[in-house]
Design a protein around this motif. Sequence first.
Motif, PDB file in Angstrom:
ATOM      1  N   THR A 174       0.831  -1.207   0.000  1.00  0.00           N
ATOM      2  CA  THR A 174       0.000   0.000   0.000  1.00  0.00           C
ATOM      3  C   THR A 174       0.863   1.253   0.000  1.00  0.00           C
ATOM      4  O   THR A 174       0.525   2.253  -0.652  1.00  0.00           O
ATOM      5  N   VAL A 175       1.977   1.201   0.726  1.00  0.00           N
ATOM      6  CA  VAL A 175       2.908   2.328   0.715  1.00  0.00           C
ATOM      7  C   VAL A 175       3.451   2.555  -0.693  1.00  0.00           C
ATOM      8  O   VAL A 175       3.584   3.695  -1.152  1.00  0.00           O
ATOM      9  N   MET A 176       3.760   1.444  -1.385  1.00  0.00           N
ATOM     10  CA  MET A 176       4.223   1.563  -2.779  1.00  0.00           C
ATOM     11  C   MET A 176       3.154   2.221  -3.647  1.00  0.00           C
ATOM     12  O   MET A 176       3.445   3.149  -4.420  1.00  0.00           O
ATOM     13  N   ILE A 177       1.925   1.732  -3.535  1.00  0.00           N
ATOM     14  CA  ILE A 177       0.839   2.269  -4.353  1.00  0.00           C
ATOM     15  C   ILE A 177       0.548   3.723  -4.002  1.00  0.00           C
ATOM     16  O   ILE A 177       0.188   4.528  -4.868  1.00  0.00           O
ATOM     17  N   THR A 188      -9.743  11.411  -0.745  1.00  0.00           N
ATOM     18  CA  THR A 188      -8.750  11.526   0.328  1.00  0.00           C
ATOM     19  C   THR A 188      -9.201  10.781   1.577  1.00  0.00           C
ATOM     20  O   THR A 188      -8.423  10.043   2.195  1.00  0.00           O
ATOM     21  N   ALA A 189     -10.468  10.960   1.952  1.00  0.00           N
ATOM     22  CA  ALA A 189     -10.993  10.292   3.147  1.00  0.00           C
ATOM     23  C   ALA A 189     -10.964   8.777   2.984  1.00  0.00           C
ATOM     24  O   ALA A 189     -10.588   8.046   3.911  1.00  0.00           O
ATOM     25  N   PHE A 190     -11.338   8.302   1.799  1.00  0.00           N
ATOM     26  CA  PHE A 190     -11.351   6.855   1.594  1.00  0.00           C
ATOM     27  C   PHE A 190      -9.939   6.287   1.616  1.00  0.00           C
ATOM     28  O   PHE A 190      -9.692   5.225   2.190  1.00  0.00           O
ATOM     29  N   ALA A 191      -8.995   6.992   0.978  1.00  0.00           N
ATOM     30  CA  ALA A 191      -7.602   6.534   0.984  1.00  0.00           C
ATOM     31  C   ALA A 191      -7.065   6.481   2.409  1.00  0.00           C
ATOM     32  O   ALA A 191      -6.341   5.540   2.787  1.00  0.00           O
ATOM     33  N   SER A 192      -7.422   7.468   3.230  1.00  0.00           N
ATOM     34  CA  SER A 192      -6.981   7.490   4.627  1.00  0.00           C
ATOM     35  C   SER A 192      -7.555   6.312   5.407  1.00  0.00           C
ATOM     36  O   SER A 192      -6.867   5.681   6.219  1.00  0.00           O
ATOM     37  N   SER A 193      -8.827   6.005   5.164  1.00  0.00           N
ATOM     38  CA  SER A 193      -9.455   4.881   5.863  1.00  0.00           C
ATOM     39  C   SER A 193      -8.801   3.561   5.486  1.00  0.00           C
ATOM     40  O   SER A 193      -8.699   2.650   6.307  1.00  0.00           O
ATOM     41  N   GLN A 194      -8.346   3.434   4.239  1.00  0.00           N
ATOM     42  CA  GLN A 194      -7.659   2.216   3.804  1.00  0.00           C
ATOM     43  C   GLN A 194      -6.345   2.032   4.554  1.00  0.00           C
ATOM     44  O   GLN A 194      -5.993   0.917   4.944  1.00  0.00           O
ATOM     45  N   ALA A 236     -10.772  -0.134 -12.378  1.00  0.00           N
ATOM     46  CA  ALA A 236     -11.167  -1.112 -13.395  1.00  0.00           C
ATOM     47  C   ALA A 236      -9.944  -1.830 -13.959  1.00  0.00           C
ATOM     48  O   ALA A 236      -9.974  -3.046 -14.196  1.00  0.00           O
ATOM     49  N   SER A 237      -8.866  -1.075 -14.153  1.00  0.00           N
ATOM     50  CA  SER A 237      -7.626  -1.670 -14.652  1.00  0.00           C
ATOM     51  C   SER A 237      -7.056  -2.669 -13.655  1.00  0.00           C
ATOM     52  O   SER A 237      -6.610  -3.762 -14.029  1.00  0.00           O
ATOM     53  N   TYR A 238      -7.100  -2.309 -12.384  1.00  0.00           N
ATOM     54  CA  TYR A 238      -6.592  -3.182 -11.322  1.00  0.00           C
ATOM     55  C   TYR A 238      -7.456  -4.435 -11.175  1.00  0.00           C
ATOM     56  O   TYR A 238      -6.946  -5.555 -11.109  1.00  0.00           O
ATOM     57  N   LEU A 239      -8.771  -4.256 -11.165  1.00  0.00           N
ATOM     58  CA  LEU A 239      -9.703  -5.361 -10.933  1.00  0.00           C
ATOM     59  C   LEU A 239      -9.674  -6.364 -12.080  1.00  0.00           C
ATOM     60  O   LEU A 239      -9.838  -7.579 -11.866  1.00  0.00           O
ATOM     61  N   LYS A 240      -9.450  -5.887 -13.295  1.00  0.00           N
ATOM     62  CA  LYS A 240      -9.425  -6.757 -14.474  1.00  0.00           C
ATOM     63  C   LYS A 240      -8.397  -7.865 -14.331  1.00  0.00           C
ATOM     64  O   LYS A 240      -8.634  -9.011 -14.738  1.00  0.00           O
ATOM     65  N   TYR A 241      -7.246  -7.538 -13.754  1.00  0.00           N
ATOM     66  CA  TYR A 241      -6.177  -8.537 -13.592  1.00  0.00           C
ATOM     67  C   TYR A 241      -6.239  -9.229 -12.235  1.00  0.00           C
ATOM     68  O   TYR A 241      -5.852 -10.390 -12.112  1.00  0.00           O
ATOM     69  N   VAL A 244      -4.607   4.726  -4.372  1.00  0.00           N
ATOM     70  CA  VAL A 244      -4.902   4.035  -3.102  1.00  0.00           C
ATOM     71  C   VAL A 244      -6.394   3.747  -2.992  1.00  0.00           C
ATOM     72  O   VAL A 244      -6.810   2.641  -2.618  1.00  0.00           O
ATOM     73  N   ALA A 245      -7.214   4.747  -3.322  1.00  0.00           N
ATOM     74  CA  ALA A 245      -8.667   4.561  -3.252  1.00  0.00           C
ATOM     75  C   ALA A 245      -9.137   3.500  -4.252  1.00  0.00           C
ATOM     76  O   ALA A 245      -9.975   2.658  -3.933  1.00  0.00           O
ATOM     77  N   ALA A 246      -8.597   3.521  -5.462  1.00  0.00           N
ATOM     78  CA  ALA A 246      -8.998   2.568  -6.499  1.00  0.00           C
ATOM     79  C   ALA A 246      -8.668   1.139  -6.088  1.00  0.00           C
ATOM     80  O   ALA A 246      -9.503   0.230  -6.213  1.00  0.00           O
ATOM     81  N   VAL A 247      -7.461   0.935  -5.585  1.00  0.00           N
ATOM     82  CA  VAL A 247      -7.042  -0.401  -5.153  1.00  0.00           C
ATOM     83  C   VAL A 247      -7.871  -0.847  -3.946  1.00  0.00           C
ATOM     84  O   VAL A 247      -8.252  -2.011  -3.837  1.00  0.00           O
TER      85      VAL A 247
END
Length: 351
Positions: free
Chosen positions: A50-53, A286-292, A145-150, A61-64
Amino acid sequence: MTTTAISTLDPISTSEKKILRKELYYLLIILASPIIVQNLIGNSLVMIDTVMISRLGEAAVAAVGIAGRLQFIFMLLSFGFYSGAGVFIAQYNGSGQRQKIRSVMALQIAIGVSIAALFTIIGLFFGKFYLRIFSKDPEVIKLGASYLKYLCLGFIPQAIGYAFVVSLRSIKDPVLPMLVSIVALLVNTVLNYGLIFGKLGLPMLGVKGAAIATTIARLIELTLILMPIYFGTRGVLKFHIKDLFSISQEFTQKYIQVSWPIIMGEAMWGLGSVMYALAYSKLGTTAFASSQMAQIVNDIMLVASFGLASSVGTILGNKLGEGKVKEAIYFSRQIMMLSILIGLATGAILL
């Protein structure tokens, strides 16, 4: 066994309790410790990933995180069926009924692959629709979508591999899953680094590279799990397609009866997790990425609880399979007290 039958069991003496406590703690150490180590390493590497992403930005971060939530729901549902199967495998292992173990393996993998196939279809063909439930940010939807496809291409290997992992724990063999998971997770981390940033001679693919790395790691994990089962010394779990047709309707009903409460519990947990994610996503990227990021810390703190929970079914199932009901009841009460203490300690540390 009925409540009346249980109440008529002879009480356990003080000396017996002392012996049983020692046995319980020994079993928890050899069964729960490898699971705790496996989960700790896994969650630590997820944090590194997650730090890498996060270096790609908040949208990444939010997409993943949103895409990964679909995988989380899929694993929870699978775990409900696998936990029910684990109860029977532990009992059959305790009573030495190997053919029944193979039949249970065939049944649970057939169910697991069916669930994985459904979620793979969602990821491949309805990925953007799923992502729009959580975010209206076009960048998040595009990356997700790009991440989920693979990522979803690894769901079926993950379903098969995880069925064997849970079953190995049920026959008191948690070390192999731990070692295999460590190798797979290390491979995942190295490939993440290479494919996300274009290092180690690999192409720079961003979040798509992270998903490809995860799928490759799942395939390696499955291969390493299957080798000792089908070509080594752990043949007790080796099943064939024909074993699926040896399952009686009576057993199927028993299996559903045992698994259904677990499945509903996991489904409610998954629904709650989705609703939390949906609420945070409404606050913005931003809020969603922080919660992740916060969720990863929470997951690391829960490794002891999950280690204890994963070993309970094996310990009690083997005792019941051996016909030692009185000892199983005593163990269950001791484990419930221990779980409360672990919960209080974990909460205090997290605070």
